[in-house]
Design a protein around this motif. Structure first.
Motif, PDB file in Angstrom:
ATOM      1  N   VAL A  70       0.825  -1.283  -0.044  1.00 21.31           N
ATOM      2  CA  VAL A  70       0.078   0.011   0.027  1.00 21.31           C
ATOM      3  C   VAL A  70       0.758   1.181   0.112  1.00 21.31           C
ATOM      4  N   LEU A  71       0.371   2.212  -0.666  1.00 20.83           N
ATOM      5  CA  LEU A  71       1.185   3.544  -0.616  1.00 20.83           C
ATOM      6  C   LEU A  71       0.142   4.616   0.200  1.00 20.83           C
ATOM      7  N   CYS A  72       0.906   5.215   1.180  1.00 21.15           N
ATOM      8  CA  CYS A  72       0.255   6.549   1.785  1.00 21.15           C
ATOM      9  C   CYS A  72       0.607   7.873   0.742  1.00 21.15           C
ATOM     10  N   GLU A  73      -0.505   8.520   0.327  1.00 23.46           N
ATOM     11  CA  GLU A  73      -0.539   9.495  -0.764  1.00 23.46           C
ATOM     12  C   GLU A  73       0.218  10.839  -0.188  1.00 23.46           C
ATOM     13  N   GLN A  74       0.281  11.166   1.086  1.00 21.92           N
ATOM     14  CA  GLN A  74       0.457  12.367   1.578  1.00 21.92           C
ATOM     15  C   GLN A  74       2.039  12.214   1.633  1.00 21.92           C
ATOM     16  N   THR A  75       2.485  11.215   2.128  1.00 24.85           N
ATOM     17  CA  THR A  75       3.894  10.899   2.486  1.00 24.85           C
ATOM     18  C   THR A  75       4.735  10.130   1.260  1.00 24.85           C
ATOM     19  N   LEU A 128      -7.176   0.241   8.654  1.00 26.88           N
ATOM     20  CA  LEU A 128      -7.136   0.280   7.305  1.00 26.88           C
ATOM     21  C   LEU A 128      -7.746  -0.338   6.561  1.00 26.88           C
ATOM     22  N   ARG A 129      -7.913  -1.756   6.758  1.00 34.51           N
ATOM     23  CA  ARG A 129      -8.863  -2.665   6.179  1.00 34.51           C
ATOM     24  C   ARG A 129     -10.115  -1.935   5.900  1.00 34.51           C
ATOM     25  N   SER A 130     -10.826  -1.416   6.724  1.00 40.15           N
ATOM     26  CA  SER A 130     -11.955  -0.911   6.731  1.00 40.15           C
ATOM     27  C   SER A 130     -12.043   0.198   5.868  1.00 40.15           C
ATOM     28  N   TYR A 131     -10.929   1.043   5.906  1.00 40.31           N
ATOM     29  CA  TYR A 131     -10.789   2.158   4.810  1.00 40.31           C
ATOM     30  C   TYR A 131     -10.977   1.674   3.396  1.00 40.31           C
ATOM     31  N   PHE A 132     -10.305   0.651   3.076  1.00 42.84           N
ATOM     32  CA  PHE A 132     -10.344   0.050   1.946  1.00 42.84           C
ATOM     33  C   PHE A 132     -11.886  -0.587   1.500  1.00 42.84           C
ATOM     34  N   HIS A 133     -12.142  -1.345   2.525  1.00 44.67           N
ATOM     35  CA  HIS A 133     -13.461  -2.089   2.417  1.00 44.67           C
ATOM     36  C   HIS A 133     -14.837  -1.251   2.230  1.00 44.67           C
ATOM     37  N   ASN A 134     -14.775  -0.111   3.114  1.00 53.17           N
ATOM     38  CA  ASN A 134     -15.819   0.902   3.052  1.00 53.17           C
ATOM     39  C   ASN A 134     -15.580   2.119   2.321  1.00 53.17           C
ATOM     40  N   ASN A 135     -14.572   1.959   1.656  1.00 53.19           N
ATOM     41  CA  ASN A 135     -14.303   3.369   0.983  1.00 53.19           C
ATOM     42  C   ASN A 135     -14.419   4.641   1.775  1.00 53.19           C
ATOM     43  N   ASN A 136     -13.686   4.670   2.765  1.00 50.50           N
ATOM     44  CA  ASN A 136     -13.808   5.791   3.613  1.00 50.50           C
ATOM     45  C   ASN A 136     -12.961   6.819   3.096  1.00 50.50           C
ATOM     46  N   THR A 137     -13.096   8.189   3.475  1.00 50.94           N
ATOM     47  CA  THR A 137     -12.444   9.214   2.882  1.00 50.94           C
ATOM     48  C   THR A 137     -10.881   9.271   3.384  1.00 50.94           C
ATOM     49  N   TYR A 138     -10.585   8.822   4.682  1.00 51.54           N
ATOM     50  CA  TYR A 138      -9.191   9.019   5.160  1.00 51.54           C
ATOM     51  C   TYR A 138      -9.129   8.017   6.316  1.00 51.54           C
ATOM     52  N   CYS A 139      -7.714   7.631   6.546  1.00 46.14           N
ATOM     53  CA  CYS A 139      -7.556   6.622   7.612  1.00 46.14           C
ATOM     54  C   CYS A 139      -6.316   7.367   8.294  1.00 46.14           C
ATOM     55  N   GLY A 140      -6.462   7.881   9.537  1.00 46.48           N
ATOM     56  CA  GLY A 140      -5.320   8.505  10.481  1.00 46.48           C
ATOM     57  C   GLY A 140      -4.749   9.708   9.716  1.00 46.48           C
ATOM     58  N   LYS A 141      -4.135  10.414  10.829  1.00 46.36           N
ATOM     59  CA  LYS A 141      -3.514  11.982  10.574  1.00 46.36           C
ATOM     60  C   LYS A 141      -2.194  11.991  10.904  1.00 46.36           C
ATOM     61  N   LEU A 142      -1.550  12.819  10.325  1.00 47.07           N
ATOM     62  CA  LEU A 142      -0.091  13.122  10.667  1.00 47.07           C
ATOM     63  C   LEU A 142      -0.290  14.428  11.719  1.00 47.07           C
ATOM     64  N   ASP A 180       0.420  17.319  12.014  1.00 48.75           N
ATOM     65  CA  ASP A 180      -0.025  18.611  11.814  1.00 48.75           C
ATOM     66  C   ASP A 180      -1.623  18.554  11.487  1.00 48.75           C
ATOM     67  N   GLY A 181      -2.085  17.483  11.584  1.00 48.38           N
ATOM     68  CA  GLY A 181      -3.473  17.617  11.318  1.00 48.38           C
ATOM     69  C   GLY A 181      -3.804  16.750   9.980  1.00 48.38           C
ATOM     70  N   THR A 182      -2.959  16.670   9.111  1.00 42.96           N
ATOM     71  CA  THR A 182      -3.268  16.248   7.690  1.00 42.96           C
ATOM     72  C   THR A 182      -3.778  14.784   7.613  1.00 42.96           C
ATOM     73  N   LYS A 183      -4.930  14.881   7.087  1.00 44.93           N
ATOM     74  CA  LYS A 183      -5.565  13.302   6.918  1.00 44.93           C
ATOM     75  C   LYS A 183      -4.824  12.533   5.726  1.00 44.93           C
ATOM     76  N   LEU A 184      -4.681  11.438   6.274  1.00 39.36           N
ATOM     77  CA  LEU A 184      -4.218  10.251   5.130  1.00 39.36           C
ATOM     78  C   LEU A 184      -4.970   9.458   4.430  1.00 39.36           C
ATOM     79  N   THR A 185      -4.520   9.480   3.177  1.00 41.32           N
ATOM     80  CA  THR A 185      -5.397   8.633   2.406  1.00 41.32           C
ATOM     81  C   THR A 185      -4.432   7.660   1.689  1.00 41.32           C
ATOM     82  N   TRP A 186      -4.950   6.394   1.174  1.00 39.89           N
ATOM     83  CA  TRP A 186      -4.340   5.252   1.020  1.00 39.89           C
ATOM     84  C   TRP A 186      -4.576   4.703  -0.247  1.00 39.89           C
ATOM     85  N   ARG A 187      -3.530   3.989  -1.000  1.00 43.08           N
ATOM     86  CA  ARG A 187      -3.878   3.539  -2.391  1.00 43.08           C
ATOM     87  C   ARG A 187      -3.023   2.174  -2.268  1.00 43.08           C
ATOM     88  N   ILE A 188      -4.031   1.027  -2.795  1.00 41.05           N
ATOM     89  CA  ILE A 188      -3.181  -0.235  -2.888  1.00 41.05           C
ATOM     90  C   ILE A 188      -2.529  -0.378  -4.410  1.00 41.05           C
TER      91      ILE A 188
END
Length: 434
Positions: free
Chosen positions: A368-373, A392-406, A408-416
């Motif tokens: 998986v790739l973290c798009e912000q970092t 993170l599995r739920s993030y992909f399964h449910n198509n959530n908008t983000y999972c985790g934060k940096l 500074d509050g930046t929301k993290l999005t992911w890609r397989i």
């Protein structure tokens, strides 16, 4: 009184005449010199194969040359010696019962020069045969330590109790400790009429000592093909009793470091706490030197493997026959300290982590790739662990908008990503580290 009549006297006279005549004939037959043909016929009846008569027969006390039909070497003995039927070629019978060393024929330099090259005194190679029972001084070609052993034991290569790969690490460690303490010892010791072997024997202040390096294989720890755990405990007990019966002090060193992070610390501490700690002054420098030499062959194997492209933990487990990442890291630290590896320890850790993760990515999981970092991870589990995120599995399964934060509050999005993309990422990082 016994009276002889004429008939009796004639019988006695005839008996003495015949017996004397027979003895004269017998002596004459023995003393008569054989012809060359008769000698050879008699010789070949004793030695139907293996020798050819090449010398001239003169008499029973004069040596006659005969030639080995296999190697061409000529021996010379008296006919009386040949009559025993025990003559052998000293060249072809080197490993038999020939006791004489013949320079240029069966001396060690002539028959086994690869063994003679390890002699502490090269002249011994001209004096002794490979099968001599005398223990000679040999020098290990790797660690250069001396040891008195029979040369016949080195015919298949130099097995050094201090550094060879064929010897277990705890045994090599102990051998080097004893050597540093100037203790003369024997390995694989056993009592007469007993098949039980002890790892080490030595005599100190007129007392006999035995040492057993008790590892994790056996000793009641795990069933083996040769004995169950219960049987192993009984064997150890029998060896304890046998040592006590013969008035030997048995020292057992716990070397079961299978689940221990640092085997060096574990073994050195157990040695210090044993009777050996009271007998000798065991310093940190002694233990460190013992550790270095005990790992010397494996250390070189580690360096060569790294230089030849072995980069992951799993690959090193197979090469070094170990099963702990800490052991591999200890090899790296030592190799870098000795300047055998031209790399910093931090860069080594980065490379081996990436290579190991790449192996895992190719065999299991979804990279998986973290798009912000712009960081990639070989699996969802690694991303959760390293980035401190959950579900993170739920993030992909449910198509959530983000999972985790940096922070500074930046929301993290992911890609397989696919395994080829992950492989390319690893290659680029390795190039940057070089």
């Amino acid at each position: 009184m016994l009276h002889f009549n004429d008939v009796m006297f004639q019988k006695v006279e005839r008996y003495f005449f015949l017996s004397t005549f027979c003895r004269i004939r017998e002596v004459g037959a023995i003393s008569r010199r054989l012809t060359q043909e008769e000698f050879e016929k008699k010789f070949y009846m004793k030695y139907s194969a293996g020798f050819k008569v090449v010398g001239c027969y003169k008499n029973a006390q004069t040596p006659v040359d005969v030639q080995c039909t296999k190697c061409g070497y000529i021996i010379s003995h008296t006919p009386n010696h040949y009559d025993k039927g025990t003559s052998k070629c000293p060249v072809c019978n080197i490993n038999g019962d020939t006791h004489k060393t013949i320079l240029g024929v069966n001396d060690m330099w002539s028959t086994h020069p690869y063994v003679a090259q390890w002699l502490g005194d090269p002249n011994d190679g001209y004096i002794y045969r490979i099968n001599t029972l005398k223990e000679l001084d040999f020098v290990c070609p790797n660690c250069h330590k001396h040891r008195n052993i029979r040369p016949n034991g080195l015919k298949n290569g130099f097995v050094c109790c201090y550094c060879s790969n064929g010897i277990k690490y705890p045994n090599k460690f102990m051998a080097n400790v004893l050597k540093s303490c100037n203790v003369a010892f024997r390995t694989e010791f056993h009592f007469k009429d007993s098949n039980y072997k002890y790892d080490f024997y030595f005599n100190y202040n007129n007392r006999n000592y035995l040492i057993e390096m008790d590892g994790g294989y056996g000793h009641g720890n795990v069933d083996t093909p040769n004995a169950t755990m219960d049987e192993q405990i009984l064997i150890d007990k029998a060896k304890d009793e046998l040592a006590y019966k013969n008035n030997y002090i048995l020292i057992r060193i716990d070397c079961n470091y299978d689940r221990i992070e640092n085997r060096y610390d574990y073994i050195s501490n157990n040695i210090s706490k044993s009777i050996l700690g009271n007998l000798f002054i065991l310093t940190e420098s002694i233990f460190k030197e013992a550790n270095t030499i005990a790992q010397q062959n494996d250390l070189l194997k580690f360096v060569n493997s790294w230089n030849n492209g072995v980069k992951s933990y799993d690959e090193f487990f197979k090469v070094l026959n170990v099963n702990h990442r800490s052991t591999v890291r200890s090899y790296a630290k030592r190799a870098i300290e000795l300047q055998l590896l031209n790399i910093s320890y931090d860069d080594f850790l980065k490379q081996i982590r990436l290579a190991s993760n790449n192996k895992l990515a190719q065999s299991k999981g979804f990279p998986v790739l973290c798009e912000q970092t712009n960081e990639v991870f070989y699996s969802i589990s690694e991303a959760e662990r390293k980035m401190g995120v959950s579900s993170l599995r739920s993030y992909f399964h449910n198509n959530n908008t983000y999972c985790g934060k940096l922070s500074d509050g930046t929301k993290l999005t992911w890609r397989i990503i696919n395994k080829e993309e992950y492989q390319k990422y690893i290659s680029n990082i390795n190039q940057d580290l070089k």
